[in-house]
Motif scaffolding. Structure first.
Motif, short mmCIF file in Angstrom:
data_model
loop_
_atom_site.label_atom_id
_atom_site.label_comp_id
_atom_site.label_asym_id
_atom_site.label_seq_id
_atom_site.Cartn_x
_atom_site.Cartn_y
_atom_site.Cartn_z
N ALA A 6 0.84 -1.20 0.00
CA ALA A 6 0.00 0.00 0.00
C ALA A 6 0.87 1.25 0.00
O ALA A 6 1.64 1.49 0.93
N ASP A 7 0.76 2.00 -1.08
CA ASP A 7 1.53 3.25 -1.21
C ASP A 7 0.85 4.07 -2.29
O ASP A 7 0.39 3.52 -3.29
N ASP A 8 0.76 5.39 -2.08
CA ASP A 8 0.12 6.22 -3.10
C ASP A 8 1.05 6.47 -4.28
O ASP A 8 0.60 6.91 -5.34
N SER A 9 2.32 6.19 -4.11
CA SER A 9 3.27 6.36 -5.22
C SER A 9 3.43 5.04 -5.99
O SER A 9 3.85 4.02 -5.43
N LEU A 54 3.18 -1.02 4.31
CA LEU A 54 2.26 0.11 4.41
C LEU A 54 2.99 1.45 4.49
O LEU A 54 3.79 1.68 5.40
N ASP A 55 2.69 2.32 3.52
CA ASP A 55 3.18 3.70 3.54
C ASP A 55 2.38 4.48 4.57
O ASP A 55 1.26 4.09 4.92
N LEU A 56 2.93 5.59 5.06
CA LEU A 56 2.18 6.39 6.03
C LEU A 56 1.43 7.55 5.37
O LEU A 56 0.26 7.77 5.62
N THR A 57 2.13 8.31 4.53
CA THR A 57 1.52 9.49 3.92
C THR A 57 0.80 9.10 2.64
O THR A 57 1.43 8.81 1.63
N MET A 58 -0.52 9.04 2.74
CA MET A 58 -1.36 8.67 1.59
C MET A 58 -2.64 9.48 1.67
O MET A 58 -3.10 9.82 2.76
N PRO A 59 -3.26 9.77 0.51
CA PRO A 59 -4.53 10.49 0.52
C PRO A 59 -5.69 9.58 0.95
O PRO A 59 -5.51 8.37 1.04
N LYS A 104 12.79 2.68 6.77
CA LYS A 104 12.94 3.93 6.04
C LYS A 104 12.93 3.66 4.54
O LYS A 104 13.53 2.71 4.06
N LYS A 105 12.20 4.51 3.83
CA LYS A 105 12.12 4.44 2.37
C LYS A 105 13.38 5.01 1.73
O LYS A 105 13.84 6.04 2.20
N PRO A 106 13.90 4.47 0.65
CA PRO A 106 13.49 3.22 0.03
C PRO A 106 14.10 2.02 0.76
O PRO A 106 15.20 2.09 1.27
MG MG Z 1 3.00 8.33 0.33
#
Ligand code: MG
Length: 120
Positions: A6-9, A54-59, A104-106
């Motif tokens: 799950a990631d918006d990117s 799971l990404d944190l910052t997503m719309p 930490k990404k990536p």
């Molecule tokens: Mg994001």
């Protein structure tokens, strides 16, 4: 293994899936993708996943909220938070909410291998 990413990117999802697949060396995996927290939660409820990245910052719904709902639904859910936001507060919050790791990404292939060992 059945995996949810799950990631918006789209790029971030693609990179993570590539590293995951490289580490799995041709094993049979099924990987589903979500573009936001809401999609992730819905997919989680409809499937049985071995692990969630799971990404944190997503719309629509961020990863903090999605983590809570996933753990509420399945207290044994294995969720790895993968985020560029590595503030101490975020890390301790997701640990409190039941994430098994915070990366930490990536994500590096070394870290991915450690995670795969951990969730075996
Ligand atoms: Mg994001």
């Amino acid at each position: 293994m059945k995996v949810l990413v799950a990631d918006d990117s789209k790029m971030a999802r693609k990179m993570l899936i590539k590293i995951f697949s490289d580490c799995r060396e041709g094993q049979e995996d099924e990987i589903l993708q979500a573009q936001n927290g809401e999609e992730a939660v819905n997919l989680y409820k409809e499937n049985t996943f071995d692990v969630v990245f799971l990404d944190l910052t997503m719309p629509i719904m961020d990863g903090f909220h999605a983590l809570k709902l996933i753990k509420e639904f399945d207290s044994n859910a294995k969720v790895i938070v993968v985020s560029a936001d590595i503030q101490q507060g975020s890390m301790s919050q997701v640990r409190e909410d039941g994430a098994i790791d915070f990366v930490k990404k990536p994500i590096s292939d070394v870290k991915m291998k450690q995670i795969l060992e951990k969730i075996k």
